[in-house]
Design a protein around this motif. Sequence first.
Motif, mmCIF file in Angstrom:
data_model
loop_
_atom_site.group_PDB
_atom_site.id
_atom_site.type_symbol
_atom_site.label_atom_id
_atom_site.label_comp_id
_atom_site.label_asym_id
_atom_site.label_seq_id
_atom_site.Cartn_x
_atom_site.Cartn_y
_atom_site.Cartn_z
ATOM 1 N N ALA A 255 0.805 -1.218 0.000
ATOM 2 C CA ALA A 255 0.000 0.000 0.000
ATOM 3 C C ALA A 255 0.842 1.274 0.000
ATOM 4 C CB ALA A 255 -0.955 0.004 1.190
ATOM 5 N N ARG B 22 -4.148 -6.576 1.114
ATOM 6 C CA ARG B 22 -4.161 -5.461 0.169
ATOM 7 C C ARG B 22 -2.859 -5.484 -0.610
ATOM 8 N NH1 ARG B 22 -5.155 -1.323 5.128
ATOM 9 N NH2 ARG B 22 -6.614 -2.713 6.115
ATOM 10 N N ASN C 27 -8.088 -4.683 -2.666
ATOM 11 C CA ASN C 27 -8.284 -4.613 -1.226
ATOM 12 C C ASN C 27 -9.301 -5.670 -0.809
ATOM 13 O OD1 ASN C 27 -8.502 -3.949 1.444
ATOM 14 N ND2 ASN C 27 -9.465 -1.968 1.123
ATOM 15 N N PHE D 167 -3.747 3.788 -0.838
ATOM 16 C CA PHE D 167 -2.599 3.313 -1.610
ATOM 17 C C PHE D 167 -1.816 4.510 -2.149
ATOM 18 C CE2 PHE D 167 -4.498 -0.891 -1.971
ATOM 19 C CZ PHE D 167 -3.395 -1.702 -2.125
#
Length: 135
Positions: free
Chosen positions: A16, A33, A63, A71
């Motif tokens: 992320a 994620r 996600n 992000f």
Amino acid sequence: RRIRGAEVQDIAWLDASGREMTDHMWNAQEVRRLGVRLNGDAIYELNERGEPIVGDTLILLLNADKDPVSFVLPSRTPEERWETLIDTADPWLLSRRLRAGDRYQLQARSMVVLRLNCRKEDLRRSADWGPMGVY
């Protein structure tokens, strides 16, 4: 991977924060994620006329968590610009333009696809690109 002595990355898996994932990150149980950058200029095939095939460079942000995540859009150069193609949390949302380093607020259990935009006319119209921040 190395091809003809040069380091080439046609695909990169990202966390992320926009950094490439390490082995440690891959093995963490809480990984829900991630992003993947598909480099359209790293295709090493030729078309029927013997010309290199060049495609769009895309980023998919995924996600699987129950909470949204912010992000950071990765960059190879500060001039990179991204445009949204689809966000499954809101498929009717108009395309947005973002700069490398901007944050994209990805909703829970959703995915977004962004395309690298290198058109010179868009770079000249920098006023169209949103300010850096969370979108």
